[in-house]
Structure formats: structure tokens, C-alpha cells
Design a protein around this motif. Structure first.
Motif, mmCIF file in Angstrom:
data_model
loop_
_atom_site.group_PDB
_atom_site.id
_atom_site.type_symbol
_atom_site.label_atom_id
_atom_site.label_comp_id
_atom_site.label_asym_id
_atom_site.label_seq_id
_atom_site.Cartn_x
_atom_site.Cartn_y
_atom_site.Cartn_z
ATOM 1 N N GLN A 1 0.737 -1.026 0.037
ATOM 2 C CA GLN A 1 0.156 0.153 -0.089
ATOM 3 C C GLN A 1 0.954 1.228 -0.147
ATOM 4 O O GLN A 1 0.494 2.174 -0.701
ATOM 5 N N LEU A 2 2.046 0.953 0.496
ATOM 6 C CA LEU A 2 3.037 2.228 0.488
ATOM 7 C C LEU A 2 3.752 2.221 -0.930
ATOM 8 O O LEU A 2 4.019 3.498 -1.173
ATOM 9 N N ASN A 3 4.078 1.277 -1.443
ATOM 10 C CA ASN A 3 4.858 1.193 -2.628
ATOM 11 C C ASN A 3 4.218 -0.197 -3.482
ATOM 12 O O ASN A 3 4.490 -1.149 -3.013
ATOM 13 N N PRO A 4 3.556 -0.245 -4.595
ATOM 14 C CA PRO A 4 3.219 -1.282 -5.076
ATOM 15 C C PRO A 4 4.247 -2.094 -5.936
ATOM 16 O O PRO A 4 4.027 -3.169 -6.073
ATOM 17 N N GLU A 5 5.431 -1.672 -5.851
ATOM 18 C CA GLU A 5 6.495 -2.198 -6.379
ATOM 19 C C GLU A 5 7.442 -2.592 -5.493
ATOM 20 O O GLU A 5 8.569 -2.783 -5.733
ATOM 21 N N VAL A 6 7.012 -2.955 -4.305
ATOM 22 C CA VAL A 6 7.971 -3.338 -3.090
ATOM 23 C C VAL A 6 8.520 -4.630 -3.493
ATOM 24 O O VAL A 6 9.525 -5.000 -2.919
ATOM 25 N N ASN A 7 7.779 -5.606 -4.301
ATOM 26 C CA ASN A 7 8.494 -6.831 -4.681
ATOM 27 C C ASN A 7 9.927 -6.707 -5.430
ATOM 28 O O ASN A 7 10.987 -7.291 -5.135
ATOM 29 N N ASP A 8 9.732 -5.637 -6.157
ATOM 30 C CA ASP A 8 11.092 -5.417 -7.182
ATOM 31 C C ASP A 8 12.039 -4.678 -6.369
ATOM 32 O O ASP A 8 13.192 -5.222 -6.245
ATOM 33 N N SER A 9 11.642 -3.967 -5.341
ATOM 34 C CA SER A 9 12.618 -3.419 -4.224
ATOM 35 C C SER A 9 13.445 -4.465 -3.513
ATOM 36 O O SER A 9 14.669 -4.486 -3.261
ATOM 37 N N PHE A 10 12.570 -5.396 -3.034
ATOM 38 C CA PHE A 10 13.020 -6.174 -1.964
ATOM 39 C C PHE A 10 13.936 -7.462 -2.939
ATOM 40 O O PHE A 10 15.189 -7.712 -2.239
ATOM 41 N N TYR A 11 13.467 -7.655 -3.940
ATOM 42 C CA TYR A 11 14.191 -8.756 -4.817
ATOM 43 C C TYR A 11 15.740 -7.995 -5.320
ATOM 44 O O TYR A 11 16.647 -8.764 -5.327
ATOM 45 N N ALA A 12 15.518 -6.764 -5.520
ATOM 46 C CA ALA A 12 16.808 -6.294 -6.039
ATOM 47 C C ALA A 12 17.853 -6.019 -4.812
ATOM 48 O O ALA A 12 19.026 -6.425 -4.998
ATOM 49 N N ALA A 13 17.360 -5.938 -3.628
ATOM 50 C CA ALA A 13 18.294 -5.816 -2.175
ATOM 51 C C ALA A 13 18.821 -7.312 -2.054
ATOM 52 O O ALA A 13 19.971 -7.386 -1.873
ATOM 53 N N LEU A 14 18.014 -8.494 -2.449
ATOM 54 C CA LEU A 14 18.641 -9.835 -2.126
ATOM 55 C C LEU A 14 19.454 -10.102 -3.203
ATOM 56 O O LEU A 14 20.414 -10.619 -3.019
#
Length: 239
Positions: free
Chosen positions: A226-239
Motif C-alpha cells: 500500500q506504501l509502494n506497489p513495486e515493493v517486490n521489485d525493491s526487495f528482490y533487488a536488495a537480495l
């Protein structure tokens, strides 16, 4: 004959999943010539999609590899899948199916573990044993991108480490590698695809799936979207 809107939507989703599946296989070197891959088939949407995608890929000439699906039933867990449906599904995908039964048995005092841990441990042990019996060199799991992200969050919260399940992991104690060909696919796409393909749901689902730590982390990720619809992209990039 002109295709319907539903057929067009299904075709687009199939192309989307196949593209990400092939990218994962290429980027992480998940499949090689001569592989015999055992698929852990629980009967849920993720493992069904994995059977479908790997089954189709195995029919392409390069690389040449075999696939075998294994469904493990745990005696003490009250959830089950229609075996006739799994068999017909695997037949359509041209993937052989084996069914293995396992019992957890009596847990001695002082050895109590969370029910999810025990179930997972016995299922995996059965898959490892079966893979070696069949001469498989790889085991494929249906973990999608959300699973990898949730695991990273769980490790961060409970273990104090930012680590997750890798797309490919070579085991030290046995000649097996674990692969996750759905690692670039979001769960939302698999949910949509399962509905389009009318995958049959399990007769009884896991009694602990809504109260586990993973379920709570899944809720946290839902709030973060709800804060960032692209949160999956952000987390996976961090991993």
C-alpha cells in the motif's frame, strides 16, 4: 475463429509466466543437458504451474532432461489432494507421477517442534530419498518470488540475518541441487493463472497455513504494498 477475451488473457498470462520461467532458468543455470529433475508436487497452484512449465520445457530438444513429479502425503496432517486430478494433470503435461506416504510417528518428550517444521522436514526427507532412489540430480520446488521475499523478512526478524532461499543450491551431503524455477514470478500472477486454467484446489488445505509466521509476514508485505506497489521489485533487488 476469433478468440474470446478470456482466451486472449490466458495466452498473455501463459507468455508472461513462460518468459519469466525461461529467464530464471537461463540467468541462474537451473537446467543442464542430462538432468533428471524431481518436482515436489504438493497439489497447490505453484507446484501445478511448475509441473506444467517444466513438462513443456522437457519436450524441447535442447537441453535434454527428464522430469518426475512426486506427491508426498503426511499421515498426521489433515489435508489432501485429489490424486486422480494430479494424475490426469501430470499425464497432460507428460510428466510421470509418484505418490509417497510418510508418517511422522510419535514425537518423544523434549523433541517437540512446530507442526510446520515437522511436516516440512519429513516431506523434504522423503523427496531427498526418492530423488536418490530414482537417480535424480536436482529437485525443483514451486517457490515464487513472494516466497523468497517472505523468507528474507522472516530471517531478518527472527534470525537477525538478511538471507533467503537461493534460486539454485548445491547440497554438500548428497549429490543433489535444489532449484526454484518460479523465483522470478510473482504469486499474484500464479493466482490469476490458476483461476484462468481452472486448477482444481486441494480437498483439505493445511490447518496451520493461516496462523504460521509466514502468514503473518505475508500480511506485513501486503501492507507495505500500500506504501509502494513495486515493493517486490525493491526487495528482490536488495537480495
Amino acid at each position: 475463429m476469433e478468440r474470446t477475451a478470456e482466451q486472449i488473457a490466458l495466452s498473455k498470462m501463459q507468455a508472461r509466466l513462460t518468459k519469466r520461467f525461461h529467464k530464471a532458468c537461463a540467468d541462474y543455470g537451473l537446467i543442464a543437458n542430462g538432468d533428471h529433475i524431481l518436482i515436489g508436487l504438493s497439489g497447490g497452484k505453484d507446484s501445478l504451474a511448475l509441473v506444467e512449465l517444466l513438462g513443456k520445457r522437457a519436450q524441447i530438444h535442447v537441453p535434454r532432461f527428464q522430469v518426475t513429479a512426486v506427491h508426498v502425503r503426511v499421515k498426521e496432517r489433515n489435508y489432501q489432494t485429489d490424486l486422480s486430478y494430479l494424475q490426469s494433470f501430470c499425464d497432460e503435461a507428460k510428466v510421470p507421477l509418484l505418490v509417497k506416504d510418510v508418517a511422522i510417528g510419535e514425537v518423544r518428550e523434549g523433541e517437540e517442534k512446530e507442526p510446520c517444521f515437522l511436516c516440512s522436514w519429513y516431506r523434504r526427507k522423503t523427496l531427498f530419498d526418492t530423488a536418490q532412489e530414482l537417480g535424480c540430480n536436482k529437485i525443483a520446488f514451486g517457490h515464487h518470488r513472494d516466497d523468497l521475499i517472505e523468507t528474507a523478512l522472516m530471517n531478518l526478524v527472527f534470525q537477525g540475518a538478511l538471507a533467503s532461499m537461493p534460486p539454485i543450491l548445491k547440497l554438500d551431503k548428497m549429490p543433489l541441487s535444489l532449484i526454484r524455477p518460479l523465483c522470478l514470478i510473482d504469486e499474484s500472477d500464479l493466482v490469476a493463472y490458476a483461476a484462468m486454467r481452472e486448477y482444481k484446489k486441494q480437498i483439505h488445505t493445511c490447518p496451520f497455513e493461516h496462523i504460521s509466521s509466514r502468514a503473518k509476514v505475508k500480511g506485513i508485505l501486503s501492507e507495505l504494498r500500500q506504501l509502494n506497489p513495486e515493493v517486490n521489485d525493491s526487495f528482490y533487488a536488495a537480495l
